[in-house]
Design a protein around this motif. Structure first.
Motif, mmCIF file in Angstrom:
data_model
loop_
_atom_site.group_PDB
_atom_site.id
_atom_site.type_symbol
_atom_site.label_atom_id
_atom_site.label_comp_id
_atom_site.label_asym_id
_atom_site.label_seq_id
_atom_site.Cartn_x
_atom_site.Cartn_y
_atom_site.Cartn_z
ATOM 1 N N THR A 101 4.922 6.438 -7.721
ATOM 2 C CA THR A 101 5.535 5.728 -6.616
ATOM 3 C C THR A 101 4.720 5.673 -5.389
ATOM 4 O O THR A 101 4.766 4.460 -4.689
ATOM 5 C CB THR A 101 6.998 6.473 -6.254
ATOM 6 N N ASP A 120 2.316 2.736 -6.164
ATOM 7 C CA ASP A 120 2.891 1.438 -6.146
ATOM 8 C C ASP A 120 3.189 1.017 -4.755
ATOM 9 O O ASP A 120 3.009 -0.169 -4.635
ATOM 10 C CB ASP A 120 4.376 1.632 -7.016
ATOM 11 N N LYS A 121 3.602 2.028 -4.083
ATOM 12 C CA LYS A 121 3.729 1.283 -2.539
ATOM 13 C C LYS A 121 2.316 1.283 -1.886
ATOM 14 O O LYS A 121 2.555 0.206 -0.986
ATOM 15 C CB LYS A 121 4.544 2.701 -1.642
ATOM 16 N N GLU A 141 1.537 -2.284 -3.004
ATOM 17 C CA GLU A 141 2.372 -3.072 -2.349
ATOM 18 C C GLU A 141 1.825 -3.431 -0.934
ATOM 19 O O GLU A 141 1.851 -4.660 -0.593
ATOM 20 C CB GLU A 141 3.737 -2.640 -2.662
ATOM 21 N N ALA A 162 -0.964 -5.560 -1.089
ATOM 22 C CA ALA A 162 -0.576 -7.124 -1.265
ATOM 23 C C ALA A 162 0.143 -7.653 -0.197
ATOM 24 O O ALA A 162 -0.207 -8.872 0.314
ATOM 25 C CB ALA A 162 0.305 -7.179 -2.370
ATOM 26 N N ASN A 163 0.830 -7.137 0.501
ATOM 27 C CA ASN A 163 1.308 -7.458 1.892
ATOM 28 C C ASN A 163 0.441 -8.057 2.942
ATOM 29 O O ASN A 163 0.370 -9.090 3.502
ATOM 30 C CB ASN A 163 2.386 -6.628 2.448
ATOM 31 N N CYS A 186 -1.041 -11.347 1.852
ATOM 32 C CA CYS A 186 0.180 -12.200 1.948
ATOM 33 C C CYS A 186 0.170 -12.858 3.494
ATOM 34 O O CYS A 186 0.562 -13.908 3.603
ATOM 35 C CB CYS A 186 1.354 -11.725 1.410
#
Length: 90
Positions: free
Chosen positions: A33, A36-37, A40, A43-44, A47
């Motif tokens: 987890t 994964d965080k 993320e 990726a943010n 973005c």
């Protein structure tokens, strides 16, 4: 006093680094987890980049990504190593 754009870039990247450290220090989530965080968060970060982002902003984002990938390497050595290698190949 007005802050320069470079100061703003540094503040934003410091925010991403602090968030990565907070994820790393959380005791109530497992390693998968956390990875994964962290992915993320990375990726943010990209973005939020745009066509009008400067080379300096992209450079700082790349440095922050490598910071995040080093944390991932602590949990999954092979994945972290692969992400770091790929980030340097550009």
């Amino acid at each position: 006093m007005k802050k320069s754009s470079f100061d703003l870039i540094e503040q934003i990247n410091d925010m991403y680094r602090e968030q990565a450290i907070n994820i790393k220090n959380r005791q109530n989530i497992n390693k998968k987890t956390k990875i994964d965080k962290l992915l993320e968060l990375n990726a943010n970060q990209y973005c939020n980049m745009g066509i009008d982002s400067t080379k300096q902003e992209w450079y700082q984002a790349d440095l922050t990504s490598r910071f995040i990938f080093r944390i991932i390497k602590e949990y999954d050595y092979e994945l972290g190593k692969s992400l770091l290698r790929d980030s340097l190949q550009g």
